[in-house]
Write a protein that holds these residues in place. Sequence first.
Motif, PDB file in Angstrom:
ATOM      1  N   UNK A 156       0.840  -1.194   0.000  1.00 49.35           N
ATOM      2  CA  UNK A 156       0.000   0.000   0.000  1.00 49.35           C
ATOM      3  C   UNK A 156       0.877   1.247   0.000  1.00 49.35           C
ATOM      4  N   UNK A 157       0.641   2.191  -0.912  1.00 50.11           N
ATOM      5  CA  UNK A 157       1.437   3.433  -0.879  1.00 50.11           C
ATOM      6  C   UNK A 157       1.376   4.091   0.499  1.00 50.11           C
ATOM      7  N   UNK A 158       2.478   4.740   0.857  1.00 44.09           N
ATOM      8  CA  UNK A 158       2.596   5.383   2.160  1.00 44.09           C
ATOM      9  C   UNK A 158       2.624   6.907   1.949  1.00 44.09           C
ATOM     10  N   UNK A 159       1.962   7.625   2.820  1.00 43.42           N
ATOM     11  CA  UNK A 159       1.875   9.072   2.679  1.00 43.42           C
ATOM     12  C   UNK A 159       3.219   9.711   3.034  1.00 43.42           C
ATOM     13  N   UNK A 160       3.584  10.740   2.281  1.00 41.06           N
ATOM     14  CA  UNK A 160       4.866  11.404   2.473  1.00 41.06           C
ATOM     15  C   UNK A 160       4.992  12.018   3.871  1.00 41.06           C
ATOM     16  N   UNK A 161       3.884  12.441   4.452  1.00 42.13           N
ATOM     17  CA  UNK A 161       3.916  12.993   5.822  1.00 42.13           C
ATOM     18  C   UNK A 161       4.348  11.930   6.815  1.00 42.13           C
ATOM     19  N   UNK A 162       3.912  10.704   6.615  1.00 39.84           N
ATOM     20  CA  UNK A 162       4.292   9.608   7.502  1.00 39.84           C
ATOM     21  C   UNK A 162       5.771   9.288   7.344  1.00 39.84           C
ATOM     22  N   UNK A 163       6.296   9.425   6.135  1.00 35.81           N
ATOM     23  CA  UNK A 163       7.712   9.139   5.897  1.00 35.81           C
ATOM     24  C   UNK A 163       8.616  10.118   6.607  1.00 35.81           C
TER      25      UNK A 163
END
Length: 168
Positions: free
Chosen positions: A158-165
Motif C-alpha cells: 500500500x502506498x505510504x503518505x509522504x507525511x508519515x515518511x
Amino acid sequence: MANIWVISDTHFNHNNIIKYCNRPFNDADEMNWHMVEKWNSVVKPSDKVYHLGDVYMGGGFSREYTANLMSKLNGHKRLILGNHDNGKDQILQKLFDKIEIWRMFPEFGLLLTHVPVHSSSLTSEKRGTLKNVHGHIHQNKSPEGPYQCVCVEQINYTPINIEELRTK
C-alpha cells in the motif's frame, strides 16, 4: 496531510518475484489486482504518487493487459527510474506524468531514489541531513542511518503518505 504518496518495486506481472521475495500470492495476476486494490484504497484520483522504480516486468502478459492494469491506478503518477525500468517504454511514458532519476523534497527533509544512496549524499551545510526514502532492497533491511525502504513487501503493498515518511 499532504496528498503525496510513495511506493516502490511493485514488479507488476513478475511471477518470479513472488518466489524470490516470498510474496503471499498464487500468481502474478492475483498479485497485480491486489496491489491495484491496495493502491486505490488510499490514493485518490487527484493525489500525486511517486513510484520509486521497478514498476512492471513482461512476465508473459500482453502490452494490452499491462496498459489496462496500469490505467486502473489512481493519482497523478511520477516515476523515479529503477534498474528494471526503461524510461522510453511507451506504457511508462503514458502512465507517468514525469520520469526522473531522483526527487528531493527539502520541505519534507526527504530524498527519493530507487537504490539507497551513499550517506555522504544526504548531508550538506545548507539543507542539513535528508532521509533517503528508497526501494530496490525488497524485504531486506535498509542501511543504518537516515534510510527508509518503501518496497511493497515492507509497506503492506500500500502506498505510504509522504507525511508519515518524514515522521518515521
